[in-house]
Design a protein around this motif. Structure first.
Motif, short mmCIF file in Angstrom:
data_model
loop_
_atom_site.label_atom_id
_atom_site.label_comp_id
_atom_site.label_asym_id
_atom_site.label_seq_id
_atom_site.Cartn_x
_atom_site.Cartn_y
_atom_site.Cartn_z
N ASP A 164 0.79 -1.22 0.00
CA ASP A 164 0.00 0.00 0.00
C ASP A 164 0.83 1.28 0.00
OD1 ASP A 164 0.84 -0.47 2.63
OD2 ASP A 164 -1.13 -1.22 3.20
N VAL A 165 2.13 1.18 0.20
CA VAL A 165 3.00 2.36 0.14
C VAL A 165 4.11 2.10 -0.87
CG1 VAL A 165 4.82 3.57 1.43
CG2 VAL A 165 2.53 3.37 2.39
N VAL A 166 4.38 3.08 -1.71
CA VAL A 166 5.35 2.95 -2.80
C VAL A 166 6.58 3.82 -2.56
CG1 VAL A 166 5.69 3.21 -5.30
CG2 VAL A 166 3.49 2.41 -4.42
N ASN A 167 6.38 5.00 -1.98
CA ASN A 167 7.46 5.96 -1.77
C ASN A 167 7.70 6.21 -0.29
OD1 ASN A 167 5.88 6.86 -4.43
ND2 ASN A 167 8.02 7.40 -4.69
N TYR A 168 8.76 6.93 0.01
CA TYR A 168 8.99 7.39 1.38
C TYR A 168 9.69 8.74 1.33
CZ TYR A 168 14.04 6.33 1.34
OH TYR A 168 15.39 6.31 1.06
N ASN A 169 9.55 9.50 2.42
CA ASN A 169 10.20 10.79 2.58
C ASN A 169 11.19 10.69 3.72
OD1 ASN A 169 8.20 12.38 0.75
ND2 ASN A 169 6.88 11.35 2.24
N GLY A 170 12.48 10.92 3.41
CA GLY A 170 13.48 10.75 4.46
C GLY A 170 14.88 10.83 3.92
N ALA A 171 15.74 9.94 4.39
CA ALA A 171 17.16 9.98 4.03
C ALA A 171 17.67 8.57 3.78
CB ALA A 171 17.96 10.63 5.15
N THR A 183 31.25 -6.43 -7.24
CA THR A 183 30.78 -5.06 -7.02
C THR A 183 29.74 -5.11 -5.92
OG1 THR A 183 31.16 -4.39 -9.32
CG2 THR A 183 29.61 -3.08 -8.03
N LEU A 184 29.98 -4.34 -4.85
CA LEU A 184 29.11 -4.37 -3.68
C LEU A 184 28.47 -3.00 -3.47
CD1 LEU A 184 31.41 -6.27 -1.14
CD2 LEU A 184 29.73 -7.23 -2.73
N ARG A 185 27.24 -3.01 -2.98
CA ARG A 185 26.55 -1.77 -2.64
C ARG A 185 25.64 -2.05 -1.44
NH1 ARG A 185 21.70 0.85 -3.28
NH2 ARG A 185 21.81 3.13 -3.47
N ALA A 186 25.69 -1.17 -0.43
CA ALA A 186 24.83 -1.27 0.74
C ALA A 186 24.15 0.07 0.96
CB ALA A 186 25.63 -1.67 1.97
N GLU A 187 22.88 0.03 1.37
CA GLU A 187 22.12 1.26 1.58
C GLU A 187 21.29 1.13 2.85
OE1 GLU A 187 18.76 4.08 -0.66
OE2 GLU A 187 19.29 2.12 -1.48
N ALA A 188 21.36 2.14 3.71
CA ALA A 188 20.50 2.23 4.88
C ALA A 188 19.55 3.41 4.68
CB ALA A 188 21.33 2.44 6.15
N LEU A 189 18.30 3.27 5.08
CA LEU A 189 17.32 4.32 4.84
C LEU A 189 16.40 4.48 6.04
CD1 LEU A 189 14.19 3.01 3.88
CD2 LEU A 189 15.82 1.95 2.31
N ALA A 217 12.43 2.07 8.46
CA ALA A 217 13.88 1.85 8.52
C ALA A 217 14.18 0.61 7.68
CB ALA A 217 14.35 1.64 9.96
N GLY A 218 15.24 0.71 6.88
CA GLY A 218 15.54 -0.41 6.00
C GLY A 218 17.01 -0.52 5.69
N LEU A 219 17.38 -1.70 5.20
CA LEU A 219 18.75 -1.97 4.79
C LEU A 219 18.71 -2.82 3.53
CD1 LEU A 219 21.78 -1.72 5.53
CD2 LEU A 219 21.55 -3.90 6.76
N VAL A 220 19.51 -2.43 2.53
CA VAL A 220 19.59 -3.14 1.25
C VAL A 220 21.05 -3.47 0.97
CG1 VAL A 220 19.14 -3.04 -1.23
CG2 VAL A 220 17.57 -1.91 0.37
N LEU A 221 21.30 -4.70 0.54
CA LEU A 221 22.64 -5.13 0.14
C LEU A 221 22.56 -5.71 -1.27
CD1 LEU A 221 25.63 -5.73 0.73
CD2 LEU A 221 24.90 -7.94 1.69
#
Length: 378
Positions: A164-171, A183-189, A217-221
């Motif tokens: 039900d939610v597609v976007n978020y407002n934050g950092a 090639t590695l990439r990690a993202e915290a949001l 709050a999320g984490l992507v690897l």
């Protein structure tokens, strides 16, 4: 998604987000994408579907886009998935930029939406900070789900792609580096979203609902090497739903008005010669809303010249701790799609889906869906 009622409000926000950066930008760029999609459902009639009353009068229904409320019926329509997007970026030095993306849809009350509006700061060669409005990265396709040209099917499998939610407002704070041959990439949001007259909710109930995800709050690897790429993600937040007309905050089956939820996902993909393999699995814990869910998709595509043939299967299955009050949704789908590279930056697609509603009581019901699209970028 946040559904803005006024097109002028969206334009004002977008222009405001770019105005200051553009005044001192060294480089301005503009790009876009679009999809013109047609489709219709067919099959045996389901007279006792549990969807909102706007859809129960149809013989069959095929939900193509849960997040935006896109539903095909036995009448051929271009409304459920047709869209046009425009993205502008202002770079004012090598390390700072601003990005805005507007997307227009043919769906009611979603004619113009602000999808992206964020500032990017490159803190070092490895670290990047972004502030503003972005796409919530629940899935592999999330960042480019609207760009139909970027994948071989008409749509990512709805059994998996749809909350039900597609976007978020934050950092978000991202780190990327090459480590050996990887090639590695990690993202915290972190952030929140308040979706007015939520399109997803309109599939279920007649009255418009406002859905709020707070404390996201999320984490992507992400990791890739040669022909292989993979992705792991975890996202949690609190959920709250309010009746848009009355302002009353609704209680869930657990009796609470604000509950916890979490989403765990993994994707493993391969591009080997003419073959394209995509797989994604996930699990959501929304027990306080009434259910937990597990889901997966698997597609395999083979390219011959300008043509790519793709076959796939997917499934979404719910279980509930409240069997007396909640009927779990169980869907299984299969697809066959053909893509033709019409010209540089443009592709035609034809797709057949078979959708099996296997719940003890049907939600949308079983159906077949025939759809075609023209996807392009510029």
């Amino acid at each position: 998604m946040r559904a803005f009622r006024s097109s002028s409000a969206v334009l004002a926000l977008a222009l405001g987000a770019l105005a200051a950066p553009a005044a001192c930008a060294q480089d301005l760029s503009l790009s876009g994408f679009g999809t013109l999609a047609l489709g219709r459902s067919s099959g045996s009639c389901e007279s006792n579907a549990a969807m909102a009353s706007a859809y129960t009068g149809y013989c069959t229904r095929a939900i193509a886009d849960w997040g935006h409320g896109g539903v095909y019926t036995p009448s051929t329509s271009a409304k459920p998935e047709s869209r046009l997007g425009l993205q502008g970026q202002a770079k004012f030095d090598a390390n700072f930029s601003a990005t805005v993306q507007l997307t227009a849809r043919s769906l009611d009350e979603q004619h113009l939406n602000l999808e992206w509006a964020y500032l990017t700061a490159r803190l070092s060669p490895d670290w990047t900070l972004q502030l503003g409005r972005k796409r919530l990265p629940l899935y592999y396709y999330s960042d480019f789900q609207d760009i139909g040209f970027a994948y071989n099917t008409v749509r990512p499998s709805p059994d998996v792609y749809g909350w039900d939610v597609v976007n978020y407002n934050g950092a978000s704070l991202a780190w990327s580096r090459d480590v050996g041959e990887w090639t590695l990439r990690a993202e915290a949001l972190a952030g929140s979203e308040n979706s007015k007259k939520n399109p997803y909710s309109r599939l279920v109930v007649d009255d418009p609902m406002d859905v709020k995800w707070s404390g996201i709050a999320g984490l992507v690897l992400e990791f890739s090497r040669d022909w292989f790429s993979g992705r792991l993600s975890y996202t949690r937040s609190q959920f709250q739903q309010t009746d848009h007309n009355t302002g009353v905050v609704l209680a869930t089956l657990s009796g609470k008005t604000r509950v916890n939820q979490s989403f765990l996902g993994a994707a493993f993909n391969a591009d080997i010669g003419a073959w394209t393999l995509r797989s994604e699995v996930g699990r959501s814990d929304r027990a306080e809303l009434g259910y937990k869910a597990s889901f997966y998709l698997l597609t395999a595509g083979y390219r011959i010249g300008a043509y790519t043939l793709t076959a796939g299967t997917s499934q979404y299955r719910e279980t509930t701790p409240y069997p007396a009050d909640y009927v779990p949704v169980v869907d299984r789908g299969s697809l066959l799609a053909l893509r033709y590279e019409l010209h540089k930056g443009g592709a035609l697609k034809l797709q057949y889906d078979r959708i099996s509603d296997r719940g003890s009581s049907p939600f949308a019901g079983s159906a077949r869906l025939l759809s075609a699209s023209y996807d392009f970028v510029f």
